[in-house]
Each structure stands twice: as C-alpha cells, then as structure tokens.
Design an enzyme around this catalytic site. Sequence first.
Site, PDB file in Angstrom:
ATOM      1  N   ASP A  93       0.801  -1.227   0.000  1.00  0.00           N
ATOM      2  CA  ASP A  93       0.000   0.000   0.000  1.00  0.00           C
ATOM      3  C   ASP A  93       0.829   1.269   0.000  1.00  0.00           C
ATOM      4  O   ASP A  93       0.347   2.325   0.409  1.00  0.00           O
ATOM      5  CB  ASP A  93      -0.929   0.008   1.224  1.00  0.00           C
ATOM      6  CG  ASP A  93      -0.150   0.089   2.534  1.00  0.00           C
ATOM      7  OD1 ASP A  93       1.062  -0.222   2.531  1.00  0.00           O
ATOM      8  OD2 ASP A  93      -0.744   0.464   3.555  1.00  0.00           O
ATOM      9  N   GLU A  94       2.050   1.188  -0.463  1.00  0.00           N
ATOM     10  CA  GLU A  94       2.910   2.373  -0.365  1.00  0.00           C
ATOM     11  C   GLU A  94       3.914   2.407  -1.504  1.00  0.00           C
ATOM     12  O   GLU A  94       4.466   1.378  -1.898  1.00  0.00           O
ATOM     13  CB  GLU A  94       3.646   2.356   0.980  1.00  0.00           C
ATOM     14  CG  GLU A  94       4.346   3.640   1.322  1.00  0.00           C
ATOM     15  CD  GLU A  94       4.819   3.642   2.774  1.00  0.00           C
ATOM     16  OE1 GLU A  94       5.051   4.745   3.296  1.00  0.00           O
ATOM     17  OE2 GLU A  94       4.970   2.564   3.368  1.00  0.00           O
TER      18      GLU A  94
END
Length: 217
Positions: free
Chosen positions: A89-90
């Site tokens: 998620d990054e």
Amino acid sequence: EVLRNPELAGRPVVVGGRGDPTERGVVSTASYEAREHGVGSGMPLRIAARKIPDAVFLPVDADTYNEVSQVVMDTLRGFDTVVDVLGWDEAFMGVQTDDPEAFAREVQAAVLDATGLHCSVGIGDNVLRAKIATGFGKPRGIFRLTRDNWFAVMGERSPDSLWGIGSRTVKKLDAMGIRTVRELARAPVDEMAARFGPKIGPWLVGLGAGAGSTEVS
C-alpha cells in the site's frame, strides 16, 4: 476489507494472522477506528484484543491484497513517472511539477476511480520528507514537508517520529540528552559517531535535519 463488507465501515477492524486473536500473530493493519485505541501494525493480536475486545478480527487475505495492490501500482505507473513500490500500500513517485498538490489530487482521484480506495499523499523535496509527510496527510489528505517547514513541523517531536529510528535508538539518544528532532539535528557529529559508529552516527544527525535521497529509482 471494508469495500468487501460495507457493514464494517466505522467499526474497529484488525487484520492479522488467521484472524484469531487467541493465536500467536501480529497486526498487519487496522482501521482508523482501531488505531484510536492504540492498535497498530506489528502489535501482537492478543494485545490488540485486550485493547479492543469488541473489534472485528480478520485474517490476512494476501491474494486479494496483492491483486488490488497491483491495480494501485499500475495506476501510479500510468502517470508516466518513476514509481518505487515499498509494499502492498505504499510507493514513492518521482515527480517534477510546479503544482505538486494538484498532481497529488490527480493521483488520489485515479486510484479511487480504479479501486474504490482512498489514499494519502505526502509531498517532499526528498524521499524521507515525502514519507513522513504522508502520515500528516492521513486519512485521505495531502501534506507537504520540505526544508522550508521541516523544523516548524518536526523540530519538537521525538526522534522516533523519524523514519528509521526505533525505540532502542530513542533510549540511547535520551541518555545523551537528545529528546527532540531539533536536538538530534544539532548533535555533535563526532560524539554521535563515537556512540553509534562512524556511519550510523552522522546518518542519525542527518535524519534530524531531514536529509534524504532526492532520487526515486
């Protein structure tokens, strides 16, 4: 998980292990409602259950997360800029623009359109500041952190607010009388090198000043 089950919206949700807080395992992630109770990534599930007995505990669904993550990252790559993926998620995006906030809003809109997921965007003049800025942008927001406002935002915060500094290092710094980011940035390099080593010591001082790579690869 909330997209798959909208009834979870607004509830404390903890994802980790097989979703059984009586088993050994750690929190992979938690909803903001759960984070308000002190639950966060890396915490043992049993402790999370003690903090929030009525939380919803769910197992890690790696296959689904990987699929959605791929869509998110492909969406970022669609902006024709360098993307460095850090995890599910990054990611860092290397962008040259006169209006980074406008670009960030475009990214948020594109990810939302592709996945139904909201994201936060940190803007920085190096990767360290961009990474830290993301935390100030949560949830669903945008925050800019550069040399111009570094000490205004970070100066009086604890050194563990810096990416790369953990609790053990904080204890050692505290023993030296260094309790804020500003004090770390002003620490004598030779003393820090003697205490932490010739590479780590100066690196820590640089972190205090917000120093980091300006290249995304």
